[in-house]
Each structure stands twice: as C-alpha cells, then as structure tokens.
Design an enzyme around this catalytic site. Sequence first.
Site, short mmCIF file in Angstrom:
data_model
loop_
_atom_site.label_atom_id
_atom_site.label_comp_id
_atom_site.label_asym_id
_atom_site.label_seq_id
_atom_site.Cartn_x
_atom_site.Cartn_y
_atom_site.Cartn_z
N GLU A 53 0.82 -1.20 0.00
CA GLU A 53 0.00 0.00 0.00
C GLU A 53 0.86 1.26 0.00
OE1 GLU A 53 -3.05 0.35 -0.63
OE2 GLU A 53 -3.53 -1.78 -0.63
N TYR A 136 -6.65 6.30 4.29
CA TYR A 136 -6.71 5.29 3.24
C TYR A 136 -5.89 4.07 3.60
CZ TYR A 136 -5.51 2.51 -0.71
OH TYR A 136 -5.29 1.42 -1.50
N ASP A 154 -9.48 4.67 -2.91
CA ASP A 154 -8.36 5.17 -3.69
C ASP A 154 -8.91 5.79 -4.97
OD1 ASP A 154 -8.97 3.05 -5.41
OD2 ASP A 154 -6.87 2.47 -5.68
N CYS A 209 -12.66 0.10 -15.61
CA CYS A 209 -13.21 1.47 -15.53
C CYS A 209 -12.06 2.47 -15.39
CB CYS A 209 -14.17 1.56 -14.34
SG CYS A 209 -15.21 3.04 -14.34
N CYS A 216 -16.15 -0.40 -21.29
CA CYS A 216 -17.50 -0.67 -20.79
C CYS A 216 -18.04 -2.02 -21.25
CB CYS A 216 -18.44 0.46 -21.21
SG CYS A 216 -17.99 2.08 -20.52
N CYS A 219 -17.35 -4.46 -18.58
CA CYS A 219 -17.73 -4.09 -17.22
C CYS A 219 -18.93 -4.89 -16.74
CB CYS A 219 -18.06 -2.60 -17.16
SG CYS A 219 -18.55 -2.05 -15.50
N CYS A 225 -24.83 1.31 -14.75
CA CYS A 225 -23.99 2.48 -14.55
C CYS A 225 -24.75 3.77 -14.85
CB CYS A 225 -22.75 2.38 -15.44
SG CYS A 225 -21.65 3.81 -15.38
#
Length: 308
Positions: A53, A136, A154, A209, A216, A219, A225
């Site tokens: 991270e 975060y 994020d 995305c 798309c 997705c 969406c």
Amino acid sequence: MTAISASAVPAAASPDPDGAVLHRPVIDWFDAHARDLPWRRPEAGAWGVMVSEFMLQQTPVNRVLPVYEQWLARWPRPADLAAEPPGEAVRAWGRLGYPRRALRLHGAAAAIRERHGGDVPRDHAQLLALPGVGEYTAAAVASFAYGQRHPVLDTNVRRVFARAVGGAQYPPNATTAAERKQARTLLPGDEPTAARWAAATMELGALVCTARTPDCARCPIAALCAWRQAGSPEHDGPPRRGQTYAGTDRQVRGKLLAVLRGTVTPVPQATLDQVWHEPVQRARALDGLVSDGLVEPLSGGLYRLPLT
C-alpha cells in the site's frame, strides 16, 4: 477467462443503483478476473499488504512488483526494516518515486516494533496512529490484511463510484466528505463481503473502468452504470490535474538521490553539482531533500543518505 459483457447484466430499475444491486456482479467479476499479485496471497501477511500500500501510492503495479519482492526478501518483518538506518529504506526504494514514502514506511516499522511487538496491529485506530499511515492506508490494511469492514477509497474506487452511482465521468480532484459518506453507504454489511467488495471495486477501476479509456463492454455493471445511462457525458468540473516530471524539481531530486543511493560513502558537493545544469534549481532540490530528511549534510560539503 471470459469477459462479462454488459448484456449479461439485467437493466437497472433506477438510474441510481444502490450497493446491494452492485455487490454481486462486481465481486463475481473480481473472483474470475483478479490479478494474481503477491500482496494478495495469504503468505504476504499484514506486513506485505502494508508495504504494497505504501509502494502503490501514485505508482503503477508493474513498477512496484520487483521492488516489493526485493523489499520483502530483505525485510520480511517490520522489525527487520526498523533495525536498519532509514537511509537503507531510501536506497532500497530505488526509482519508485516520492521517496518520502520510504522514510514513512521505516517510521511505521519502528513504531510497530516498539508499540505492537513487531506485528502489524489489527485495530483500525492503532493502524491510523502509526507514523505515515493515513485514513486510506489504515482502511486498506484493515480490510485487505484482516478482512474488516472499512470503506477503502483510492483513485480507482472513487472513479468507479463517480460513474456507476454518481453519473459523472470523474470524481472531484480531492476526496470529499460526500464521497466518504457514499462509500460507507455502498459498503456490504458483513465483514468478508465488505473486504471483498473493497478489493473488487479497486481492481475494476484499475483494469476496466480506467480514467482515459474505460472498457464498458467488459464491465460487469455497465447496464447499471448511471454515467452510461446518462449518455456518458464529458467531465464539466474543474480541470483535472495532470502530472509532469521532465524539468521539475522532482526530476532533479531523483537525480541527486540516484547518486547517493549508488554509494555507501558520503558524496561531495562537486559530484552532486554534476547531475543538473541549473544551479539555483539544483540547490533548491538538494535543500528540499535535506529538509525532508532524505539526505543528511555532513561537514566538509559532504552528503549521505540518513543514518538516523
């Protein structure tokens, strides 16, 4: 693996889908398409998750992978890193960029050794109290390492939520209170599903995305969406911040650090003067490195990576 097309998902009943409608298709997509990354493997443990991270902030996965592997081989536990001078963390950071992250990770490792017996704490508040760990990172470690229920926001997740739920092409430049509230609202109720959702939405933003060319057709929630249902309108908010590097102080700092990382002996000023042609900018960059604790000045015009 076979991609999930938009047509495979039923049409949304509302232009503003709630979390329950989104959870299963996104998690199922993640189960089928998630990348096999070392920090996702059980053997990585909480320390491996924390290291990843820190390294992944503003840095792509392909650049992080080799440094991550070397880091964990050298410092498999926080105490191993804490036992070495902070300058060694800066040296091992290599060219990942934003090297203050290396100092912060070293500081977190030292605190883990001193406060928690060398084990990354499970408690979110204790994670947040570690030096260099913000909201975060604390949420990400608690979620990804310990399977807890926390919203993990994020850039990738924020973009998925902005499009799928908010109907906007991009989220605001900085995370807002409204985004945090939305993320909490969308979070599944049970801990294992919430942790899986956090990882799945992050991966969806990273692989499908994406910022510039969202795919798309692949997705799993394209039919749900809000941005797609609105006709994929162009961004009409404040200009999005772009990142430049060539000719900036960041580039000069990187060149100076590269010289210092390449040797274990102090480096004279004259050697550093050779890395950049413009003396005012070079001096400003070096002063900034000293101020940030990344470089230690010595008598006689010598410099080295920090020992304390």
